[in-house]
Scaffold this motif. Structure first.
Motif, PDB file in Angstrom:
ATOM      1  N   ASN A  77      -2.086  -4.066 -10.516  1.00  0.00           N
ATOM      2  CA  ASN A  77      -3.262  -3.995  -9.656  1.00  0.00           C
ATOM      3  C   ASN A  77      -3.991  -5.554  -9.222  1.00  0.00           C
ATOM      4  O   ASN A  77      -3.877  -6.476  -9.237  1.00  0.00           O
ATOM      5  N   THR A  78      -4.844  -4.728  -7.543  1.00  0.00           N
ATOM      6  CA  THR A  78      -4.604  -5.416  -6.754  1.00  0.00           C
ATOM      7  C   THR A  78      -6.521  -6.542  -7.535  1.00  0.00           C
ATOM      8  O   THR A  78      -6.048  -7.184  -6.820  1.00  0.00           O
ATOM      9  N   ASN A  79      -6.813  -6.084  -8.194  1.00  0.00           N
ATOM     10  CA  ASN A  79      -7.627  -6.461  -8.749  1.00  0.00           C
ATOM     11  C   ASN A  79      -8.214  -7.769 -10.040  1.00  0.00           C
ATOM     12  O   ASN A  79      -9.313  -7.529 -10.687  1.00  0.00           O
ATOM     13  N   SER A 102      -0.562   6.973  -0.837  1.00  0.00           N
ATOM     14  CA  SER A 102      -1.400   7.410  -1.643  1.00  0.00           C
ATOM     15  C   SER A 102      -2.435   6.588  -1.152  1.00  0.00           C
ATOM     16  O   SER A 102      -3.651   7.254  -1.680  1.00  0.00           O
ATOM     17  N   GLY A 103      -2.822   6.235  -0.367  1.00  0.00           N
ATOM     18  CA  GLY A 103      -4.281   4.896  -0.220  1.00  0.00           C
ATOM     19  C   GLY A 103      -3.610   3.300  -1.318  1.00  0.00           C
ATOM     20  O   GLY A 103      -4.192   2.422  -1.242  1.00  0.00           O
ATOM     21  N   ASN A 104      -2.739   3.221  -2.663  1.00  0.00           N
ATOM     22  CA  ASN A 104      -3.414   2.371  -3.880  1.00  0.00           C
ATOM     23  C   ASN A 104      -2.104   1.241  -3.012  1.00  0.00           C
ATOM     24  O   ASN A 104      -1.712   1.185  -2.756  1.00  0.00           O
ATOM     25  N   SER A 105      -2.754   0.169  -3.560  1.00  0.00           N
ATOM     26  CA  SER A 105      -2.894  -1.221  -3.233  1.00  0.00           C
ATOM     27  C   SER A 105      -1.921  -1.550  -4.487  1.00  0.00           C
ATOM     28  O   SER A 105      -2.385  -1.117  -5.838  1.00  0.00           O
ATOM     29  N   ARG A 106      -0.601  -2.524  -4.411  1.00  0.00           N
ATOM     30  CA  ARG A 106      -0.181  -3.033  -6.024  1.00  0.00           C
ATOM     31  C   ARG A 106       0.169  -4.245  -4.874  1.00  0.00           C
ATOM     32  O   ARG A 106       0.697  -4.707  -4.100  1.00  0.00           O
ATOM     33  N   THR A 129       0.668  -1.457   0.261  1.00  0.00           N
ATOM     34  CA  THR A 129      -0.033  -0.204  -0.198  1.00  0.00           C
ATOM     35  C   THR A 129       0.846   1.296   0.114  1.00  0.00           C
ATOM     36  O   THR A 129       1.149   1.705   0.857  1.00  0.00           O
TER      37      THR A 129
END
Length: 104
Positions: free
Chosen positions: A86-88, A66-70, A63
């Motif tokens: 991306n985690t999705n 920025s709060g974005n997850s990779r 994380t």
């Protein structure tokens, strides 16, 4: 352009079709820490243009501030980083080129 590569121990092998114009150098703090250098060579690749041939990738979810997850995918044996994404499971992969067999 078709390329292929492997992790340090050879457990993971992969192939990809890339656009050579998208090969670049990443110098973010994560790449510096992971690579033990000022940068890592990477390229962007569509998920459908990347194939894992042998082995199984393990993911570490990072994380950012920025709060974005990779999802950072690596060999579970030798811990060689293969790609991030991306985690999705959508969007492009950032393929690490350290294990790429095509070196010019």
């Amino acid at each position: 352009m078709k390329i292929n590569g492997a992790c340090l121990c050879g457990n993971i092998t992969w192939q990809a079709t890339i656009d050579p114009a998208l090969v670049g150098v990443c110098h973010c703090k994560d790449c510096q820490t992971l690579g033990g250098s000022a940068f890592q060579f990477t390229t962007q690749v569509a998920r459908e243009n990347f194939a894992l041939l042998t082995g199984k990738l393990t993911a570490y979810i990072k994380t950012a501030l920025s709060g974005n997850s990779r999802a950072m995918s690596f060999c579970e044996c030798c811990t060689t980083m293969v790609h991030t994404g991306n985690t999705n499971d959508t969007g492009l992969l950032s393929l690490r080129l350290g294990g790429c067999k095509q070196k010019h």
